[in-house]
Design an enzyme around this catalytic site. Sequence first.
Site, PDB file in Angstrom:
ATOM      1  N   ASP A  11      -4.143 -17.189 -16.335  1.00 47.16           N
ATOM      2  CA  ASP A  11      -3.407 -16.301 -15.420  1.00 47.16           C
ATOM      3  C   ASP A  11      -4.436 -15.442 -14.682  1.00 47.16           C
ATOM      4  O   ASP A  11      -5.221 -14.728 -15.313  1.00 47.16           O
ATOM      5  CB  ASP A  11      -2.451 -15.425 -16.244  1.00 47.16           C
ATOM      6  CG  ASP A  11      -1.523 -14.586 -15.363  1.00 47.16           C
ATOM      7  OD1 ASP A  11      -0.446 -14.212 -15.862  1.00 47.16           O
ATOM      8  OD2 ASP A  11      -1.877 -14.283 -14.211  1.00 47.16           O
ATOM      9  N   GLU A 111      -1.101 -19.191 -11.893  1.00 47.06           N
ATOM     10  CA  GLU A 111      -1.041 -19.573 -13.308  1.00 47.06           C
ATOM     11  C   GLU A 111      -1.050 -21.082 -13.495  1.00 47.06           C
ATOM     12  O   GLU A 111      -0.475 -21.799 -12.685  1.00 47.06           O
ATOM     13  CB  GLU A 111       0.293 -19.110 -13.926  1.00 47.06           C
ATOM     14  CG  GLU A 111       0.363 -17.657 -14.225  1.00 47.06           C
ATOM     15  CD  GLU A 111       1.716 -17.289 -14.802  1.00 47.06           C
ATOM     16  OE1 GLU A 111       2.251 -18.042 -15.639  1.00 47.06           O
ATOM     17  OE2 GLU A 111       2.235 -16.249 -14.386  1.00 47.06           O
TER      18      GLU A 111
HETATM   19  P1  TTP Z   1       1.412 -11.893 -11.937  1.00 45.14           P
HETATM   20  O1  TTP Z   1       0.487 -12.861 -12.575  1.00 45.14           O
HETATM   21  O2  TTP Z   1       2.679 -11.538 -12.635  1.00 45.14           O
HETATM   22  O3  TTP Z   1       0.662 -10.516 -11.658  1.00 45.14           O
HETATM   23  P2  TTP Z   1      -0.819 -10.234 -11.206  1.00 45.14           P
HETATM   24  O4  TTP Z   1      -1.651 -11.469 -11.143  1.00 45.14           O
HETATM   25  O5  TTP Z   1      -0.780  -9.433  -9.942  1.00 45.14           O
HETATM   26  O6  TTP Z   1      -1.323  -9.257 -12.335  1.00 45.14           O
HETATM   27  P3  TTP Z   1      -1.799  -9.603 -13.812  1.00 45.14           P
HETATM   28  O7  TTP Z   1      -3.246  -9.228 -13.857  1.00 45.14           O
HETATM   29  O8  TTP Z   1      -0.964  -8.727 -14.663  1.00 45.14           O
HETATM   30  O9  TTP Z   1      -1.552 -11.068 -14.025  1.00 45.14           O
HETATM   31  O10 TTP Z   1       1.832 -12.413 -10.503  1.00 45.14           O
HETATM   32  C1  TTP Z   1       0.960 -13.154  -9.657  1.00 45.14           C
HETATM   33  C2  TTP Z   1       1.133 -12.750  -8.213  1.00 45.14           C
HETATM   34  O11 TTP Z   1       2.488 -12.923  -7.811  1.00 45.14           O
HETATM   35  C3  TTP Z   1       0.819 -11.298  -7.947  1.00 45.14           C
HETATM   36  O12 TTP Z   1      -0.551 -11.074  -7.700  1.00 45.14           O
HETATM   37  C4  TTP Z   1       1.684 -10.994  -6.756  1.00 45.14           C
HETATM   38  C5  TTP Z   1       2.864 -11.907  -6.880  1.00 45.14           C
HETATM   39  N1  TTP Z   1       4.032 -11.138  -7.353  1.00 45.14           N
HETATM   40  C6  TTP Z   1       4.895 -10.596  -6.408  1.00 45.14           C
HETATM   41  O13 TTP Z   1       4.713 -10.775  -5.199  1.00 45.14           O
HETATM   42  N2  TTP Z   1       5.958  -9.843  -6.853  1.00 45.14           N
HETATM   43  C7  TTP Z   1       6.175  -9.582  -8.181  1.00 45.14           C
HETATM   44  O14 TTP Z   1       7.136  -8.875  -8.535  1.00 45.14           O
HETATM   45  C8  TTP Z   1       5.266 -10.160  -9.157  1.00 45.14           C
HETATM   46  C9  TTP Z   1       5.475  -9.911 -10.622  1.00 45.14           C
HETATM   47  C10 TTP Z   1       4.222 -10.927  -8.678  1.00 45.14           C
HETATM   48 MG    MG Z   2      -1.625 -12.867 -12.733  1.00 50.23          MG
END
Ligand code: TTP
Ligand code: MG
Length: 364
Positions: A11, A111
């Site tokens: 991730d 991911e």
């Molecule tokens: P995530 O992997 O949930 O979050 P992240 O990569 O930003 O942070 P983390 O370090 O906790 O993994 O989501 C991946 C991408 O998806 C994120 O960068 C932006 C997008 N996204 C949205 O646009 N809206 C949302 O509500 C979420 C959860 C993610």
């Molecule tokens: Mg992420």
Amino acid sequence: MATGRVIFHVDCDYFFAQAEELRNPSLKGKPVVVCVYSGRTPDSGAVGTANYPARKLGIHSGMPIAFAKKKATPGTVFLPVDLPHYSAVSGKIVRVFQEFAAKVEKTSIDEAFLDVSQETNGDFSAARELALKLKHGIKGKTGITVSVGVGPNKLVAKIASGHQKPDGLTIVQPEKVRDFLSALDVEKIPGIGGKTSAKLREMNVNTVKDLASVPVAVLVENFGRARGAFMHNASLGIDESEVTSERERKQLSIIRTLKQDAKNPAEMEGFLKEISEKLFERVKAEGVFFRTVSIIAIDSRLGHFTRSKTLESPANSFEAIHSTARALFESFFSEKKGVVLRRGGVGVANLGEPKNQKSLSDFA
Ligand code: TTP
Ligand code: MG
């Protein structure tokens, strides 16, 4: 001795915001908020993601932009979402995954699951080395940091990747799975969301350990057969689902309603030949070979059933589709006595293009 599986879940850290930092290094260290503007008013929309300095201010994914602006310091940078840029970065990361594992299943823009059972020979110390190399490779080739979870299945790997972030590596060996899961909140299980966990809390179930102690019959009674069984297995860290690459997932299929309901294979012979021919036309048009043939059967009570068979070697003929589908329907009718078929379908999956590949073993 058969060795167990080793699965990675990767991730990317604060992905959209990290991808912004990548092309504009002056952002590093400043709070960065990537916004998905809805366009109604200048500030309407939600936060896509925020980097860690912005998270420290209390800004998180999903938060209304206007609310995030209230929490922001004067130096906080708000940027509009730029999906083409993030997709390009994501594509580069996937190419690194493919150098490390034959089986890569991308599940979102940031991911993926990698099945590295073969690459590690089922050994978790080799898995640690490989995971470190993977993290290093991704950082070196794309500039992005990721968090990796390693486990004996997808469920455990996915929970593990969220355990330590950013730039994390969490390894859960098979004999540690129960310990690792037991103290976690039930909501850490992917697929158990707010509604289910609220109901579980009413039943006095808060942790995965609590969930594991609930008899499966009670879960089935409260959540239905499939979900109850899933929750029970998940609480024990059991997950048999496979990592499937996009090529394996891709399939071609045709599904049609029969002119008259069929009660036996003979009554659907003409229909089967027709849909097999239609499917064969599509296979020819795509120029693909297939390894798997499947049938879809929908009975008069609208129950859906699928059956499939994997062939010994890749095929691309009408005969392979028709005869395999016929055999599958024959065994379906003998297995489901008295079934009345209303709709039927035929599909092919596990597709490939042997002419572009070094050897047919690339299909394996
Ligand atoms: P995530 O992997 O949930 O979050 P992240 O990569 O930003 O942070 P983390 O370090 O906790 O993994 O989501 C991946 C991408 O998806 C994120 O960068 C932006 C997008 N996204 C949205 O646009 N809206 C949302 O509500 C979420 C959860 C993610
Ligand atoms: Mg992420």
